[in-house]
Structure formats: structure tokens, C-alpha cells
Design an enzyme around this catalytic site. Structure first.
Site, PDB file in Angstrom:
ATOM      1  N   LYS A 171      51.050 -44.938   6.892  1.00  0.00           N
ATOM      2  CA  LYS A 171      51.403 -43.526   7.109  1.00  0.00           C
ATOM      3  C   LYS A 171      52.372 -43.032   6.038  1.00  0.00           C
ATOM      4  O   LYS A 171      52.537 -41.839   5.855  1.00  0.00           O
ATOM      5  CB  LYS A 171      51.993 -43.331   8.503  1.00  0.00           C
ATOM      6  CG  LYS A 171      53.073 -44.313   8.879  1.00  0.00           C
ATOM      7  CD  LYS A 171      53.197 -44.433  10.393  1.00  0.00           C
ATOM      8  CE  LYS A 171      53.735 -45.802  10.777  1.00  0.00           C
ATOM      9  NZ  LYS A 171      53.358 -46.226  12.103  1.00  0.00           N
TER      10      LYS A 171
ATOM     11  N   LYS B 182      47.183 -51.805   2.261  1.00  0.00           N
ATOM     12  CA  LYS B 182      47.012 -51.542   3.689  1.00  0.00           C
ATOM     13  C   LYS B 182      47.136 -50.040   3.962  1.00  0.00           C
ATOM     14  O   LYS B 182      47.939 -49.370   3.329  1.00  0.00           O
ATOM     15  CB  LYS B 182      48.127 -52.293   4.443  1.00  0.00           C
ATOM     16  CG  LYS B 182      47.783 -52.652   5.863  1.00  0.00           C
ATOM     17  CD  LYS B 182      48.865 -53.543   6.455  1.00  0.00           C
ATOM     18  CE  LYS B 182      49.462 -52.879   7.676  1.00  0.00           C
ATOM     19  NZ  LYS B 182      50.435 -53.713   8.376  1.00  0.00           N
TER      20      LYS B 182
ATOM     21  N   LYS C  27      61.278 -54.812   1.321  1.00  0.00           N
ATOM     22  CA  LYS C  27      61.950 -53.581   1.764  1.00  0.00           C
ATOM     23  C   LYS C  27      63.248 -53.360   1.025  1.00  0.00           C
ATOM     24  O   LYS C  27      63.642 -52.218   0.771  1.00  0.00           O
ATOM     25  CB  LYS C  27      62.196 -53.613   3.277  1.00  0.00           C
ATOM     26  CG  LYS C  27      60.923 -53.382   4.078  1.00  0.00           C
ATOM     27  CD  LYS C  27      61.211 -52.766   5.428  1.00  0.00           C
ATOM     28  CE  LYS C  27      59.925 -52.509   6.185  1.00  0.00           C
ATOM     29  NZ  LYS C  27      60.134 -52.113   7.578  1.00  0.00           N
TER      30      LYS C  27
END
Ligand code: TRP
Length: 343
Positions: free
Chosen positions: A211, A208, A126
Site C-alpha cells: 500500500k 511485493k 526499515k
């Protein structure tokens, strides 16, 4: 849930299951098949006391637009109810409604080493992705997650594979704290649900389903209309072999088989037999239709809940009140052990 978590003796206590999900955008088919459906199964099995949270505090490690964040929280809460979480059977609350989460997280920050947090692969990923906002919250996020779990003395924590490392750290923190102060926290066992499918992107099945994917066809939302779901499955990436079977280099087909299997309960072998001699076109339509039927009642219930703000508020208030009592107990005990003087 009855008050048995608070009142029964340890020997007769059911195991406590805790899990949480972030309300960061629409809930996906991946969240549903990988986690939420299993939350409902554990609730219905009746052998656990289930405590579930919407981890809204976790979402602000990445910048949020206030109006969008508000909408995401409401929609996620209603969606999870629509999946079948029943506030008569499970505790289901919003993390920020229970102050003890932020409080225990601060305490645990002081019992977690910089080196441990630096090794978290999600932090590394991240911080690479959001290089302009590597804030302290992103770094200490696993301490907040540990606080979520340890506050409820959870025995079992169903998590996705990507959260395994954070769960291990929660265990380490709990064991270290207990080693110093005596038994304060239950050391939680993590597990990856056996019926939890790992749903991959329909456009890049090596990744994966997410969204945040730029390609809208990659991700099926729980609330997509039947038409949209069918369109996305018809466009799903496959391969040139034109044979419905699990195999190497067939990530797209493997993913579709996984989804079809998760929804219908059929094994991969049964699915291969079912589509023997048929093309991918037929197969994709069958997967799409199965998903449409699986999600239809969820979407219908959602449409009802999202219109009923009073019901949503009543549900989360009830959840927060219950969670608060449990959490306060652990927080008070922890603070006393450390040496704080009570009010
Ligand atoms: N960090 C988890 C995720 O992003 C969500 C989460 C927050 C969680 N607190 C938790 C999961 C406690 C399990 C237990 O998926």
C-alpha cells in the site's frame, strides 16, 4: 467463540491459532489473498480456536498522523469483519485494548539479546528506509510480536514469508524462558498458508504488492471500486511474449496467473489452456473481473460495518474482554515465575 479455550482440559483442547495484521493504511488484495482469506478458512474449518488481532501498537514504530491512524484502525477492523471474520466464532480484538501485550513485551525485552534483534532483516531494511527515526521500538518490535503470540499459548501462527524470522525469534525466546523457569509458554509453530498467494505489485512484479507504493496502479485495495480495479488490471505490467503461461522473465504474467488461480481455484495449466491463442488484453480483463467479483461482497459488507460504529465497538469490546482473560493468565504466571510480588 464459546469459553472452551478457558475451560476444557488440555487433552481435548483444540489447537490455538494466533495471527495479527497491522492497520497501517488500506488492506490490500495481497493482505486478503495472502492472509485474511486464510484466517477465515481456519475459522470455518472449526478445528482450531482462532485468535486474531489488529496490531495497532506495532504501527507506531513509524510516525503516524493521529487522525489518519484512528481512521486506519477503524477501517481495518471493519474490513477484516467484512472479509468474514465472525466474532461469534473467532476472538478478534485490537492489540492496544489488551494491556498485557505491552507488559509482556517489556518482560521479553529483558530476555532477548541485542545481537539477536540486530540480525533481524526487517529491522535492517526499515532502519535504512527511515534513517531519521531508528527508534528503540523499531528495534524491539519482534519482542512485542513474541508477546502477542506467547500470551495466548498459541500452537500455530500463520505468517507471511517476511515474518518467518520474527516467528523463529519468538520460538527462541519461548524456549529460553521455558528452559530457565519451566514450561510457561507454548512454543509456537509458524506456517505459511498453503493457499496463501504471494501477490506482487502490478507495476513492478519483482516487488511485493504494497500500500506504500508511490504508483497507485501497483496496488489493489480491498475497497477499490470495480472500475478502479479493472483499470489497475488493464494497466498491469506484463511482457512482450504475448503468451499466458508461467515462465522465467514473466514476473508480471506469473503474478496475474497467481492472482487468477487464487481467486478462481484453477491451476496454472488450466489457465494457460483457457487463454490459448488469446492476448494479454483478454487475460487482464478476466483477472480483473474475477477479482471484482471476489471483492464485491467484501466491499458491500464493509460499507455496512463502517457506518455502524456501535456494532464495531461492541465487537472489539467483546474481543478485548475475552483476550484479556487469556492474556492475564499468562502474564500473571510469567511474572510470578520471574519473581514479582503480586498485588
Ligand atoms: N508483524 C506482523 C506484520 O507486520 C504483524 C503481527 C504483529 C503479527 N503481531 C503478530 C503476525 C503476531 C503474527 C503473529 O505482518
Amino acid at each position: 467463540m464459546s469459553n472452551e479455550i478457558l475451560t476444557t482440559q488440555p487433552a481435548e483442547k483444540k489447537k490455538i491459532v494466533f495471527s495479527a495484521i497491522q492497520p497501517s493504511g488500506t488492506i490490500t488484495l495481497g493482505n486478503y489473498l495472502g492472509a485474511l482469506r486464510n484466517w477465515v478458512t481456519m475459522q470455518e474449518e472449526g478445528q482450531y480456536n482462532c485468535i486474531y488481532a489488529l496490531a495497532d501498537l506495532h504501527t507506531i514504530t513509524v510516525r503516524q498522523e493521529p487522525a489518519v491512524m484512528r481512521k486506519n484502525i477503524l477501517e481495518a477492523y471493519a474490513s477484516i469483519l467484512a472479509c468474514g471474520i465472525d466474532t461469534e466464532k473467532s476472538v478478534f480484538f485490537i492489540q492496544s485494548h489488551v494491556n498485557a501485550h505491552a507488559q509482556l513485551a517489556w518482560l521479553l525485552n529483558c530476555y532477548t539479546q541485542f545481537g539477536e534483534l540486530s540480525r533481524m532483516t526487517q529491522f535492517k531494511d526499515k532502519s535504512a528506509k527511515h534513517a531519521d527515526n531508528i527508534n528503540a521500538g523499531l528495534f524491539t518490535y519482534p519482542c512485542l510480536m513474541a508477546a502477542d503470540i506467547l500470551l495466548y499459548q498459541a500452537d500455530l501462527v500463520p505468517v507471511g514469508a517476511d515474518q518467518k524470522q520474527h516467528l523463529e525469534l519468538s520460538r527462541d525466546i519461548a524456549e529460553r524462558f521455558n528452559g530457565r523457569y519451566g514450561n510457561v509458554f507454548t512454543v509456537p509453530e509458524g506456517f505459511i498458508p498453503k493457499n496463501g498467494a504471494r501477490v506482487m505489485s502490478l507495476q513492478d512484479p519483482t516487488r511485493k504488492m504494497s500500500k506504500s507504493d508511490e504508483n497507485v496502479n501497483a496496488c489493489v485495495s480491498l475497497l477499490d471500486t470495480p472500475e478502479v480495479i479493472m483499470k489497475k488490471f488493464k494497466r498491469a505490467v506484463t511482457d512482450s511474449e504475448a503468451k499466458v503461461c508461467v515462465g522465467e522473465g514473466k514476473e508480471g504474467v506469473n503474478n496475474l496467473i497467481g492472482i487468477y488461480s487464487a481467486v478462481t481455484g484453477k491451476t496454472a495449466e488450466e489457465i494457460t489452456n483457457e487463454f490459448e491463442g488469446k492476448g494479454y488484453g483478454d487475460f487482464k480483463v478476466a483477472v480483473g473481473e474475477a477479482v471484482v467479483e471476489e471483492l464485491r461482497p467484501v466491499r458491500e459488507r464493509y460499507e455496512q460495518y463502517i457506518k455502524d460504529k456501535a456494532y464495531l465497538e461492541e465487537s472489539w469490546r467483546k474481543g478485548a474482554e475475552f483476550a484479556d482473560r487469556l492474556a492475564q493468565r499468562t502474564l500473571a504466571k510469567t511474572m510470578k515465575k520471574i519473581g514479582f510480588v503480586g498485588r
